[in-house]
Write an enzyme that holds these catalytic residues in place. Sequence first.
Site, short mmCIF file in Angstrom:
data_model
loop_
_atom_site.label_atom_id
_atom_site.label_comp_id
_atom_site.label_asym_id
_atom_site.label_seq_id
_atom_site.Cartn_x
_atom_site.Cartn_y
_atom_site.Cartn_z
N CYS A 193 0.84 -1.20 0.00
CA CYS A 193 0.00 0.00 0.00
C CYS A 193 0.88 1.25 0.00
O CYS A 193 1.86 1.32 0.75
CB CYS A 193 -0.89 -0.01 1.25
SG CYS A 193 -2.09 1.32 1.28
N HIS A 222 -9.23 -4.05 -2.29
CA HIS A 222 -8.22 -3.27 -1.58
C HIS A 222 -8.62 -1.79 -1.58
O HIS A 222 -8.53 -1.10 -0.56
CB HIS A 222 -6.84 -3.47 -2.25
CG HIS A 222 -5.72 -2.69 -1.64
ND1 HIS A 222 -4.65 -3.28 -1.01
CD2 HIS A 222 -5.49 -1.34 -1.60
CE1 HIS A 222 -3.82 -2.32 -0.58
NE2 HIS A 222 -4.30 -1.14 -0.94
N GLU A 223 -9.11 -1.31 -2.74
CA GLU A 223 -9.47 0.11 -2.84
C GLU A 223 -10.75 0.43 -2.08
O GLU A 223 -10.80 1.46 -1.38
CB GLU A 223 -9.64 0.52 -4.32
CG GLU A 223 -8.40 0.30 -5.17
CD GLU A 223 -7.12 0.76 -4.49
OE1 GLU A 223 -6.09 0.11 -4.70
OE2 GLU A 223 -7.15 1.73 -3.72
N HIS A 269 -10.19 0.89 1.52
CA HIS A 269 -9.68 2.22 1.89
C HIS A 269 -10.84 3.19 2.16
O HIS A 269 -10.75 4.06 3.03
CB HIS A 269 -8.80 2.81 0.77
CG HIS A 269 -7.36 2.40 0.84
ND1 HIS A 269 -6.58 2.57 1.94
CD2 HIS A 269 -6.55 1.85 -0.09
CE1 HIS A 269 -5.34 2.13 1.70
NE2 HIS A 269 -5.30 1.69 0.46
O1 5LI Z 1 -4.58 1.45 -2.46
C1 5LI Z 1 -3.75 1.37 -3.38
N1 5LI Z 1 -2.45 1.41 -3.16
O2 5LI Z 1 -2.05 1.55 -1.90
C2 5LI Z 1 -1.47 1.37 -4.24
C3 5LI Z 1 -0.28 0.47 -3.93
N2 5LI Z 1 -0.69 -0.91 -3.79
C4 5LI Z 1 -0.91 -1.67 -4.88
O3 5LI Z 1 -0.87 -1.21 -5.99
C5 5LI Z 1 -1.21 -3.10 -4.63
C6 5LI Z 1 -0.18 -4.02 -4.52
C7 5LI Z 1 -0.48 -5.36 -4.28
C8 5LI Z 1 -1.79 -5.80 -4.16
C9 5LI Z 1 -2.80 -4.87 -4.29
CL1 5LI Z 1 -4.43 -5.37 -4.16
C10 5LI Z 1 -2.52 -3.51 -4.53
CL2 5LI Z 1 -3.80 -2.35 -4.65
NI NI Z 2 -3.58 0.90 -0.56
#
Ligand code: 5LI
Ligand code: NI
Length: 183
Positions: free
Chosen positions: A110, A153-154, A157
């Site tokens: 993240c 994941h988003e 947040h």
């Molecule tokens: O919220 C977004 N971020 O924090 C951006 C950085 N993380 C990534 O790109 C990322 C990396 C691995 C697995 C997932 Cl699922 C994601 Cl999302």
């Molecule tokens: Ni993130």
Amino acid sequence: MITMKDIVREGNPVLTQVAKEVELPPTEEEKNTLEEMLQFLKNSQDEEIATKYDLRAGVGLAAPQIGISKRMIAVHFRDFDDKEYSYGLFNPKIISHSVAETYLSGGEGCLSVDREVPGYVPRYQKVTIKATDLEGNEVKLKLRGYAAIVFQHEIDHLNGVMFYDRINRQDPFAVPENAKPCD
Ligand SMILES: O=CN(O)CCNC(=O)c1cccc(Cl)c1Cl
Ligand code: NI
């Protein structure tokens, strides 16, 4: 343009708040912000630009990560079948999901977390998302695997949930029952 100085890091309460719905239609400012979030992701995946501006690569970004507690997310990535996902979305909502779970064998990262947090992050294997896109259209996305993981994941947040909140504390690499690795 958005750069790493604009990314809020863990410890800032905005990352653990529930973000507010965007009243539709979005304002010009909200549309510009979402477009900038999408551009950041493209920049972060461009070798030259990322190096020039010292950007950490990301496949998704949620508005709270730039200090804006509104339900807006951007995603830009290709899944394992090489299908491209590139969206700016308002008010994304998971309207249905599988019981089955999945996870990335390499764990997750993240931009708001400046440290490695090892462990499997169990997520639904399939999700159906409803949202409004940058053109104001309602979109319904049926996602599975990697795409499902990124969107979850988003959306986490927007609900103040960080990926490590989902890692098993007793055994970070415990495989939840009825879960299959995504990769
Ligand atoms: O919220 C977004 N971020 O924090 C951006 C950085 N993380 C990534 O790109 C990322 C990396 C691995 C697995 C997932 Cl699922 C994601 Cl999302
Ligand atoms: Ni993130």
